[in-house]
Design a protein around this motif. Structure first.
Motif, PDB file in Angstrom:
ATOM      1  N   LYS A  32      46.360  59.473  44.929  1.00 13.06           N
ATOM      2  CA  LYS A  32      47.649  59.461  44.235  1.00 13.06           C
ATOM      3  C   LYS A  32      47.785  58.206  43.397  1.00 13.06           C
ATOM      4  CE  LYS A  32      50.100  60.531  47.719  1.00 13.06           C
ATOM      5  NZ  LYS A  32      51.130  60.407  48.693  1.00 13.06           N
ATOM      6  N   ILE A  35      50.636  51.774  43.158  1.00 13.30           N
ATOM      7  CA  ILE A  35      50.344  50.354  42.918  1.00 13.30           C
ATOM      8  C   ILE A  35      49.553  49.864  44.120  1.00 13.30           C
ATOM      9  CG2 ILE A  35      51.384  48.070  42.808  1.00 13.30           C
ATOM     10  CD1 ILE A  35      53.731  49.431  41.338  1.00 13.30           C
ATOM     11  N   PHE A  36      48.341  49.325  43.864  1.00  9.29           N
ATOM     12  CA  PHE A  36      47.549  48.779  44.965  1.00  9.29           C
ATOM     13  C   PHE A  36      47.973  47.325  45.166  1.00  9.29           C
ATOM     14  CE2 PHE A  36      44.770  52.059  43.115  1.00  9.29           C
ATOM     15  CZ  PHE A  36      44.563  52.841  44.254  1.00  9.29           C
ATOM     16  N   LEU A  37      48.354  47.015  46.390  1.00  9.70           N
ATOM     17  CA  LEU A  37      48.792  45.639  46.654  1.00  9.70           C
ATOM     18  C   LEU A  37      47.566  44.757  46.877  1.00  9.70           C
ATOM     19  CD1 LEU A  37      51.791  46.389  49.007  1.00  9.70           C
ATOM     20  CD2 LEU A  37      51.850  45.790  46.597  1.00  9.70           C
ATOM     21  N   SER A  38      47.562  43.626  46.179  1.00 10.48           N
ATOM     22  CA  SER A  38      46.374  42.765  46.186  1.00 10.48           C
ATOM     23  C   SER A  38      45.936  42.412  47.603  1.00 10.48           C
ATOM     24  CB  SER A  38      46.668  41.454  45.459  1.00 10.48           C
ATOM     25  OG  SER A  38      47.196  41.727  44.212  1.00 10.48           O
ATOM     26  N   SER A  39      46.878  42.001  48.424  1.00 11.83           N
ATOM     27  CA  SER A  39      46.502  41.444  49.721  1.00 11.83           C
ATOM     28  C   SER A  39      46.690  42.451  50.849  1.00 11.83           C
ATOM     29  CB  SER A  39      47.332  40.201  49.995  1.00 11.83           C
ATOM     30  OG  SER A  39      47.297  39.374  48.880  1.00 11.83           O
ATOM     31  N   ARG A  81      43.132  36.001  37.882  1.00 11.83           N
ATOM     32  CA  ARG A  81      43.983  35.813  39.060  1.00 11.83           C
ATOM     33  C   ARG A  81      43.538  34.658  39.948  1.00 11.83           C
ATOM     34  NH1 ARG A  81      46.637  41.189  40.367  1.00 11.83           N
ATOM     35  NH2 ARG A  81      46.056  42.456  38.596  1.00 11.83           N
ATOM     36  N   TYR A  82      42.262  34.372  39.920  1.00 12.28           N
ATOM     37  CA  TYR A  82      41.788  33.324  40.837  1.00 12.28           C
ATOM     38  C   TYR A  82      40.983  32.285  40.056  1.00 12.28           C
ATOM     39  CZ  TYR A  82      42.814  37.144  44.058  1.00 12.28           C
ATOM     40  OH  TYR A  82      43.428  38.146  44.724  1.00 12.28           O
ATOM     41  N   SER A  84      41.400  29.201  39.273  1.00 15.61           N
ATOM     42  CA  SER A  84      41.231  27.876  39.864  1.00 15.61           C
ATOM     43  C   SER A  84      40.279  27.949  41.047  1.00 15.61           C
ATOM     44  CB  SER A  84      42.565  27.342  40.341  1.00 15.61           C
ATOM     45  OG  SER A  84      43.501  27.514  39.330  1.00 15.61           O
ATOM     46  N   MET A  85      40.325  29.084  41.755  1.00 18.56           N
ATOM     47  CA  MET A  85      39.396  29.225  42.874  1.00 18.56           C
ATOM     48  C   MET A  85      37.963  29.212  42.366  1.00 18.56           C
ATOM     49  SD  MET A  85      41.111  31.960  45.431  1.00 18.56           S
ATOM     50  CE  MET A  85      39.843  32.119  46.643  1.00 18.56           C
ATOM     51  N   LYS A  87      36.943  27.767  39.664  1.00 13.81           N
ATOM     52  CA  LYS A  87      36.620  26.413  39.197  1.00 13.81           C
ATOM     53  C   LYS A  87      36.296  25.492  40.368  1.00 13.81           C
ATOM     54  CE  LYS A  87      39.211  26.270  34.905  1.00 13.81           C
ATOM     55  NZ  LYS A  87      40.479  25.847  34.354  1.00 13.81           N
ATOM     56  N   PHE A 103      31.976  29.232  50.815  1.00 11.84           N
ATOM     57  CA  PHE A 103      33.084  29.847  50.087  1.00 11.84           C
ATOM     58  C   PHE A 103      33.529  31.141  50.805  1.00 11.84           C
ATOM     59  CE2 PHE A 103      34.813  32.450  46.616  1.00 11.84           C
ATOM     60  CZ  PHE A 103      35.663  31.532  46.005  1.00 11.84           C
ATOM     61  N   ARG A 106      35.292  30.546  54.050  1.00 11.24           N
ATOM     62  CA  ARG A 106      36.687  30.221  53.805  1.00 11.24           C
ATOM     63  C   ARG A 106      37.489  31.490  53.520  1.00 11.24           C
ATOM     64  NH1 ARG A 106      37.303  24.648  52.062  1.00 11.24           N
ATOM     65  NH2 ARG A 106      35.295  23.628  52.314  1.00 11.24           N
ATOM     66  N   MET A 110      40.875  33.086  55.188  1.00 14.77           N
ATOM     67  CA  MET A 110      42.096  33.326  54.426  1.00 14.77           C
ATOM     68  C   MET A 110      42.500  34.791  54.456  1.00 14.77           C
ATOM     69  SD  MET A 110      41.819  31.018  51.074  1.00 14.77           S
ATOM     70  CE  MET A 110      40.098  31.022  50.823  1.00 14.77           C
ATOM     71  N   TYR A 111      41.508  35.679  54.454  1.00 11.91           N
ATOM     72  CA  TYR A 111      41.810  37.120  54.442  1.00 11.91           C
ATOM     73  C   TYR A 111      41.154  37.758  55.665  1.00 11.91           C
ATOM     74  CZ  TYR A 111      42.962  36.179  49.587  1.00 11.91           C
ATOM     75  OH  TYR A 111      43.503  35.673  48.448  1.00 11.91           O
TER      76      TYR A 111
ATOM     77  N   GLN B 120      34.649  22.663  45.926  1.00 14.92           N
ATOM     78  CA  GLN B 120      34.753  22.800  47.374  1.00 14.92           C
ATOM     79  C   GLN B 120      33.832  21.862  48.137  1.00 14.92           C
ATOM     80  OE1 GLN B 120      33.713  26.530  49.005  1.00 14.92           O
ATOM     81  NE2 GLN B 120      31.686  26.619  48.057  1.00 14.92           N
ATOM     82  N   HIS B 134      44.192  27.814  48.740  1.00 10.43           N
ATOM     83  CA  HIS B 134      43.749  29.192  48.490  1.00 10.43           C
ATOM     84  C   HIS B 134      44.711  30.177  49.105  1.00 10.43           C
ATOM     85  CE1 HIS B 134      39.264  28.135  47.702  1.00 10.43           C
ATOM     86  NE2 HIS B 134      40.051  27.927  46.656  1.00 10.43           N
ATOM     87  N   HIS B 137      47.690  30.369  47.163  1.00 10.40           N
ATOM     88  CA  HIS B 137      47.452  31.139  45.947  1.00 10.40           C
ATOM     89  C   HIS B 137      47.492  32.631  46.249  1.00 10.40           C
ATOM     90  CE1 HIS B 137      45.990  31.942  41.963  1.00 10.40           C
ATOM     91  NE2 HIS B 137      45.061  32.740  42.482  1.00 10.40           N
ATOM     92  N   ASP B 145      52.538  40.849  43.239  1.00  9.92           N
ATOM     93  CA  ASP B 145      52.422  42.289  43.489  1.00  9.92           C
ATOM     94  C   ASP B 145      53.775  42.846  43.883  1.00  9.92           C
ATOM     95  OD1 ASP B 145      49.831  42.340  42.924  1.00  9.92           O
ATOM     96  OD2 ASP B 145      49.091  42.546  44.991  1.00  9.92           O
TER      97      ASP B 145
END
Lengths: 181, 1328
Positions: A32, A35-39, A81-82, A84-85, A87, A103, A106, A110-111, B120, B134, B137, B145
């Protein structure tokens, strides 16, 4: 997978083929419009279904879709969207690749729902690396190749990426070789 | 308390943003990542980089920070790019008494991190600050969203609100039921329609609210079942509202689903259709009435239902067509069946228009088939009478009226009208009536419509036709009209009209009287036709005719056209220039013209004959005419005549034309002459000329080729070139010749050809490809027989070979000569030297002296000849060895000193170069040059002096150019000879040889030797006054340590010890000399007369070394050496072998080494040379020689070497004396040397005093005598710096030259000073 992946595919398709093609892909995939939510974690099947329907509708192989999507992910989605991440990941491609395992550790923190892949990176020469890719998800090698090529473009180098081994060949994990000049 | 020590690397790894402060608050260490933030320098103060934002301090010092280790610090980095704050804490480190700060930069977002170029890896692994950013962010992204989602939801809610308003405000009643069928909500229209309030409705079913006595219970049941099934329905039902007045409602029901297809509600919409229903009923009734009425009027009535696609027809109408009602109504598609196929589309189109709502009624005509097969025309009128509830047309009705009769009439009218219209439309002109009134006026009465087509004007516009008439035609037209008016004759006119949009239109008109209108007016009827096209065609034709005439007139040939009877039709101005005459001639016969021009009858006759020939043969006839021009010159004309045949095959006309070909004739003649010349060139050329095609097949050949090859032209042409060259060269023919010439366009070279008689010829060829358009490419070849030249060249080569052989023979001869002369010379000189050691009377001594001089002279001549040979053959080689310049110079000049004295002339020598100069180069050649020049100088000077001057013109650390002048006061050289003096075999005068001897080679050799070493030589001379030779030579500067040992004289020949030496030598004299020398050294010597004996002896006896002569009978030295080197016993095979060679040509050296010899000695050799070479290969015997060294080595020698510094430090100069000569004379005997030195020392102080005294008192004669006496001592003691000066003093004093010369006193002073220094040096070396 997190919704941002699906959103990114949607953006890629709309940018390259226009909104009507995306509608067609949604119909074809039976997913369907939403809107897919990023997180928010979504079923992996959705992402696979979207990729395979894109391949069907656009008339290319799934591999090509994933390769393009990998590049798109780095050069558009991540940069937008990321940025700075990206960089802070490293000042050049070599530094970034060396930091890749840490990376992703980390990212895992975070997720927590993400189950990101794990990497082991071998530096063979200054511009010649082997990237060991451990993922629970199958069939994303081309995506991974796209990501590496996207990173090379991001760091403004001309790189070649080769898949040295893969689970499809009976190995336990994938090894990519990346070199540039 | 347990303490943990971390080194800086560890601190850096754990806290990459740390820094360390000492008690002076200086930064003594800091982390790599901190370094990236602010460009820190160790040793600088804390304050230079940081500001403490928190906590507050009134005074910041080490102790303050030390006491604040429990506080959190925010440190702002002053030198950072932008605002960067470190968050962390201080800790005091006991053991080093320093404060450490640990912490991280505090960033509020990732962009700040990126701005600082921090990545990092710059954070410690335990440091979560980057990860927190992060996460932050990620949260921001999630919020983004959410915003998007919120926006979407609110948009959809708005949409929903719109729908709700629509549902509320619609005129139809809306009812929302829950999933049990109970009313949840009704809209305003429902409440108004039924009189219930919302509250009354909620919770009830619709059935309970709106059912009445006439409501169909089945319909109600149907509705309720559909609601229960949650499916769509539509129906009509009679509702009873609160007021009890029932109404018909059309009811639609449908479920409302959520996104998962679950039923949320059931929605019903009701429309009050009571009015609609009654209206339909009314129409139906009216319809019936109308149908009845229509049928009564004789029209068939039909009705068509679009929904069912069924049609109904009235009884009457059915009868009219001959069908039964049943038959018609049972037809599948009745309209298709009964309508004329051509007309069926008419009703389909109307059906379509009804369906689309475009029309509501129609009227049309078409044909209908009766049952009997005939058609009737009907007029169909129809209208829409009902629509479905969706507004789609449902029923139309209509009538058919039979209009067949009417239609037939109409059709026939239409037909005739069509024909008329066609006639009128297609008429190519305009019909008109023109009227002449009684009062004289005239004008158009009628103008046909076709005028629009013809002129593009409407009839009304053309009534006033006069304004359209072309101005040039106005008068003519008026005249014509007037004429017709007067005469009533038919009117005919052609003219132009000016018509808008078309321009000029040509027309032709003609009319004639038609009728009188009864009012006195006459009407003319006429037709006007557009003839523009025709006119334009005529114009074009005329233009074309003029064009052709112009062309014909311009052709530079005379052209005449005749008819078949020989009459002129056309003549161009080239043929007849006179215009008048030309005009006159048209239509005349040629005879008329000839007669007019008084041409002879023969011409008339001739032309007539040709003309007839053309007429009869119907073919072209051509001929040439020769005419004599007015000026008497001849002209040639080429003429021809040809017929023009018409379609019937008859001659229509004859065209004749002629060209003046006088010029062409002349050119042709010229070409013919040229062609002949070229052909002559070809035929009589000595060169061989031919052409051949691309395959090499001959196309043409000139007589030279035939003559050279012995074939006739016929035998050559058509045959390939290849068949005339030797067969084995055929393969090369294509690759090296044919392909090349075809590809590159030319080729040259030499090839061999075969004469018919089989003789081979050499041909030098140069061939070219000729490519001309339209011609096959061909090759033109030029060649030359060079057979004789080739033979001559071969002979020349042979001659050259012979010359080279002769030259080689000469070289061999010279080498042999050198050997043959040097070997006996060696014998002569060797024996002479030995003889000198024996007791002899004065006469014998004199003879011996003569022998030695003669032998030496001969040796010089031989050497000169050899040198010249080596120079001219480029075989001359120079040594590049270090040598003491002064020594070489001294020994050379010394050797001439006595010679000069003998002749009573002075030999002076001045050198500006310091004493111990070591040079790198060839000392032997330098001596050779100097000796040569000095020899000449002394030889050619009878009186006066010879002076040698030496100086350097260039010198740096490594290089020096030494310049020499040798000046004499001799006979001089005539100016005319100066230029050739350096040429070989040239002497200053022819009687020089007679008077002075010599070969004349010396100066030539000098010049060559000097120039080959990079130097130059020149000469100045005045005949009778003397000559100056000046030369310079470049050298590298060497050092003392480079001097080889052999440069020094051996002190003791017995040093080597007792060795066994084999002398392989065939000449007895040479055997004798070598044996004498070697035995005097204490060696044991054996002799072999040739190489063969030597090889045998080596295998039988032990030898330490072999001296091997090269040229020996039976077996020469080289062969013998080769055999010895191959002997099985390795000891024997390795025995040192030294070549003894009289072969002075240096180029042979390599042969000796190649054969395995260890070294070589050139004969005649000196004792020193022999010793120096032998000592290289024979190890010294320490037992035999040690004691002798002690005895023989003079003490002075040791002192010179060891205390040189002491000696020179006493005098401030280098060593000023050299005892070499004393030692040689005394054979190294120390007693003798000591005695000599002592005598010198005794005499010296006295001599110095005397010298000064004589100089002071100007007693020059006494001084001269003293100098003469001192001279041998100075030379013997080797006081080189005084050698020349003492002579100068002697001669100048004697000649009284120096009385007024202060220079002399200076020389005396210098001499005394030097002698005093020598005195000191000698006394140090020889202390008493």
């Amino acid at each position: 997978m997190y919704g941002i992946i699906n959103t990114s595919i949607e953006e890629l398709v709309i940018e390259k083929f226009g909104a009507p093609t995306w509608e067609e892909i949604l119909i074809k995939s039976g997913i369907k419009k939403q809107i897919f939510l990023s997180s928010e974690a979504y079923d992996d099947a959705i992402t696979y279904q979207l990729a395979s329907s894109t391949a069907d509708v656009v008339g290319v192989s799934i591999g090509d879709v994933l390769l393009e999507f990998g590049k798109w992910w780095i050069l558009h989605t991540c940069q937008k969207r990321y940025g700075s991440m990206l960089k802070t990941g490293g000042g050049d491609l070599a530094e970034f690749l060396i930091g890749l395992p840490s990376f992703h550790s980390r990212v895992q923190l975070m997720y927590p729902k993400l189950s990101p892949p794990e990497f082991k990176v071998e530096k063979l020469k200054d511009q010649y690396f082997k990237v060991h890719y451990y993922s629970k998800r199958p069939a994303l090698q081309e995506f991974m190749r796209g990501l590496l090529l996207g990173l090379a473009t991001y760091f403004k180098v001309n790189a070649t990426v080769q898949l040295l081994q893969s689970r499809e060949q009976g190995f336990e994990y994938e090894i990519f070789e990346i070199s540039w000049n | 308390m347990q303490s943990i020590h971390l080194n800086i690397k560890q601190w850096n790894r754990l806290f990459p943003f740390f820094f360390l402060l000492n008690e002076e608050m200086q930064i003594v260490a800091l982390g790599d990542s901190l370094e990236k933030l602010g460009h820190f320098q160790l040793g600088k103060k804390f304050d230079d980089y940081f500001v403490i934002s928190r906590p507050k301090f009134s005074n910041i010092g080490f102790s303050e920070l030390k006491s604040s280790i429990d506080k959190m610090f925010f440190l702002e980095i002053k030198t950072a790019k932008g605002h960067v704050v470190l968050r962390g804490q201080f800790e005091f480190l006991e053991d080093v008494q320093q404060l450490i700060f640990v912490g991280s930069p505090w960033f509020t977002n990732l962009e700040e991190v990126a701005d600082q170029a921090i990545v990092q890896k710059d954070f410690a692994k335990h440091d979560a600050s980057l990860d927190l950013l992060h996460v932050l962010h990620a949260k921001e992204m999630a919020e983004e969203d959410n915003k998007v989602l919120l926006h979407q939801i609110s948009k959809e809610r708005n949409n929903f609100r719109h729908f709700a308003i629509v549902a509320e405000e619609t005129v139809n009643a809306g009812i929302l039921l829950d999933n049990t069928g109970k009313i949840q909500w009704v809209n305003r229209a429902f409440q108004q329609m039924n009189g219930y309030q919302l509250e009354d409705c909620i919770g009830n079913s619709i059935g309970s609210l709106l059912t009445g006595k006439e409501t169909n219970p089945q319909t109600l049941q149907f509705i309720e079942s559909k609601i229960k099934e949650n499916s769509f329905f539509e129906c009509e039902i009679l509702n009873y509202p609160l007021n009890g007045n029932p109404y018909w409602a059309k009811v639609n029901g449908q479920p409302i689903l959520d996104e998962n297809a679950e039923v949320l509600h059931y929605f019903i919409l009701q429309e009050d259709v009571t009015d609609k229903k009654s209206a339909v009923e009314k129409i139906r009734m009216a319809e019936d009435r109308w149908r009845f009425a229509l049928e009564g009027a004789g029209a068939g009535v039909w009705e068509h239902d679009f929904e069912t696609n069924k049609s109904f027809f009235s009884e009457l109408y059915v009868n009219l067509l001959g069908y039964t009602k049943q038959e018609l109504e049972n037809m599948d598609d009745v309209w298709k069946s009964i309508l004329h196929p051509e007309d069926y589309h008419i009703i389909k189109e109307y059906d379509h228009q009804y369906a689309e709502g475009i029309i509501k009624q129609h009227k049309t005509e078409y044909r209908i088939k009766k049952k009997d097969g005939t058609y009737i025309w009907v007029m169909d009128r129809g209208m829409l009478i009902s629509k479905t509830s969706f507004g789609i047309p449902k029923t139309i009705i209509g009538t058919h009226t039979d209009i067949t009769d009417l239609k037939l009439v109409e059709l026939s009218l239409e037909q005739s009208e069509k024909q008329l219209r066609s006639l009128s439309d297609n008429m190519p002109g305009v019909l008109y009536e023109y009227v002449f009134n009684e009062n004289g006026e005239s004008g158009f009465k009628f103008i046909g419509k076709t005028i629009e087509k013809v002129l593009g004007l409407c009839a009304e516009e053309f009534l006033d036709f006069k304004k359209s008439v072309h101005p040039d035609d106005q008068n003519r037209l008026l005249e014509a009209v007037k004429h017709t008016n007067l005469t009533n004759e038919p009117f005919n006119f052609e003219g132009r009209l000016i018509v808008p949009n078309r321009g000029i239109v040509w027309y032709s008109t003609s009319s004639s009287f038609s009728y009188d209108d009864g009012n006195g007016s006459r009407v003319f009827t006429g037709l006007m036709i557009d003839i523009t096209e025709k006119k334009l065609a005529q114009e074009r034709l005329e233009k074309q005719r003029m064009f052709y005439e112009q062309v014909l007139n311009s052709i530079p040939s005379d052209i005449a056209v005749f008819d078949h009877e020989h009459r002129y039709l056309f003549i161009n101005p080239i043929a007849i220039k006179d215009n008048e005459l030309r005009q006159w001639m048209i239509g005349k016969k040629d005879e008329d013209y000839c007669q007019y021009k008084n041409k002879p009858f023969s011409i008339v006759e001739g032309r007539r004959k040709i003309f007839n020939q053309v007429i009869e043969s119907k073919k072209l006839v051509a001929w040439e005419e020769t005419l004599t021009a007015a000026n008497g010159s001849k002209e040639f004309h080429f003429r021809n005549m040809y017929p023009v045949i018409n379609s019937l095959g008859n001659v229509e006309m004859v065209i004749g034309y002629g060209v003046n070909i006088t010029d062409r004739k002349r050119i042709e003649d010229q070409v013919r002459i040229n062609e002949k010349r070229y052909r002559d060139l070809f035929n009589y050329s000595q060169a061989l000329i031919c052409t051949h095609d691309q395959n090499g097949v001959l196309l043409s050949v000139n007589p030279s080729i035939c003559e050279t090859l012995g074939y006739t032209a016929e035998e050559l042409i058509g045959r390939p070139l290849m068949s005339f060259i030797p067969e084995r060269e055929n393969d090369n023919f294509r690759a090296y010749y044919l392909d090349i010439v075809m590809k590159e366009g030319k080729s040259k070279g030499v090839f061999r050809a075969l004469h018919k008689n089989g003789k081979k010829l050499f041909l030098l060829y140069q061939n070219y490809l000729v490519e001309e358009e339209g011609l096959e490419p061909y090759v033109i070849g030029f060649s030359q027989d060079i057979t004789e030249r080739i033979h001559a060249e071969n002979e020349l080569l042979l001659a050259k070979q012979i010359t080279e052989n002769v030259s080689k023979a000469k070289e061999i001869f010279l080498a042999n000569m050198s050997h043959e002369i040097r070997t006996p010379m060696n014998g002569i000189l060797g024996v002479a030297n030995l003889l000198a050691k024996t007791e002899m009377g004065e006469a014998q001594k004199n003879y011996l002296k003569l022998i030695k001089e003669s032998a030496n002279n001969l040796l010089v001549i031989v050497n000169d000849v050899l040198d010249i040979e080596k120079i001219t053959s480029g075989k001359f080689e120079f040594e590049q060895i270090p040598f003491r310049f002064a020594d070489k110079l001294n020994s050379s000049i010394q050797s001439f000193q006595y010679k000069a004295e003998e002749k009573g002339i002075q030999l002076n020598y001045f050198s500006q170069l310091e004493e111990p100069l070591i040079l790198l180069g060839d000392p032997y050649r330098l001596i050779q040059i100097l000796n040569n020049l000095l020899n000449n100088a002394i030889k050619f000077t009878a009186r006066g002096k010879v002076t040698v001057n030496i100086f350097s013109s260039m010198r740096d650390e490594e290089n020096i150019v030494v310049e020499f002048t040798v000046q004499d006061t001799g006979i001089g050289i005539d100016g005319s000879k100066l230029e050739t003096i350096f040429e070989p075999f040239v002497q200053a005068s022819t009687d020089t040889t007679r008077k002075f001897g010599g070969t004349g080679l010396g100066l030539s050799i000098c010049k060559n030797l000097i120039e080959m070493q990079g130097g130059s030589i020149s000469v100045e001379s005045k005949y009778g006054e003397g000559t100056v030779f000046h030369f310079k030579l470049p050298y590298k500067i060497g050092a003392t340590d480079m001097l080889a040992q052999e440069d020094q004289a051996p002190e003791d020949y017995s040093l080597i010890g007792e060795k066994r030496i084999l002398i392989a030598e065939d000449v007895e004299l040479n055997q004798f000399i070598a044996r004498q020398i070697l035995e005097s050294w204490g060696m044991e010597v054996a002799v072999a007369a040739n190489g063969k004996i030597a090889v045998e002896m080596v295998q039988k006896q032990h030898f330490d070394l072999i001296l091997m002569d090269i040229q020996m009978p039976e077996m020469d030295g080289i062969e013998a050496t080769e055999i010895i080197r191959k002997l099985d016993d390795p000891k024997l095979a390795k025995i040192p072998i030294i070549a003894l060679t009289a072969n002075a040509l240096k180029g042979d050296n390599h042969l000796y080494f190649q054969a395995g010899m260890n070294d070589y000695i050139t004969k005649p050799y000196t004792e020193e040379k022999l010793y120096s070479v032998l000592s290289k290969f024979l190890p010294a015997n320490p037992l035999a020689t040690l004691p002798k060294v002690e005895v023989n080595k003079p003490a002075s020698r040791i002192l010179v070497e060891e205390d040189h510094e002491l000696l020179t430090s006493q005098t401030g100069d280098g060593l000023l004396y050299d005892l070499t000569m004393v030692r040689q004379i005394g054979k190294g005997n120390p007693d003798f040397i000591g005695k000599m030195v002592a005598l010198f020392l005794d005499q010296l102080p006295n001599d110095i005093v005397k010298l000064k005294e004589y100089a002071d008192k100007d007693e020059w004669e006494a001084l001269s005598k003293l100098a003469h006496r001192m001279k041998p001592s100075i030379e013997g003691m080797g006081i080189h710096s005084l050698k020349t000066i003492i002579r100068e003093l002697e001669t100048r004093s004697r000649n009284n030259e120096s009385i007024r010369d202060v220079e002399m006193k200076k020389l005396v002073a210098f001499t005394c000073e030097t002698m005093e220094k020598v005195l000191i040096q000698l006394r140090i070396e020889f202390p008493k």
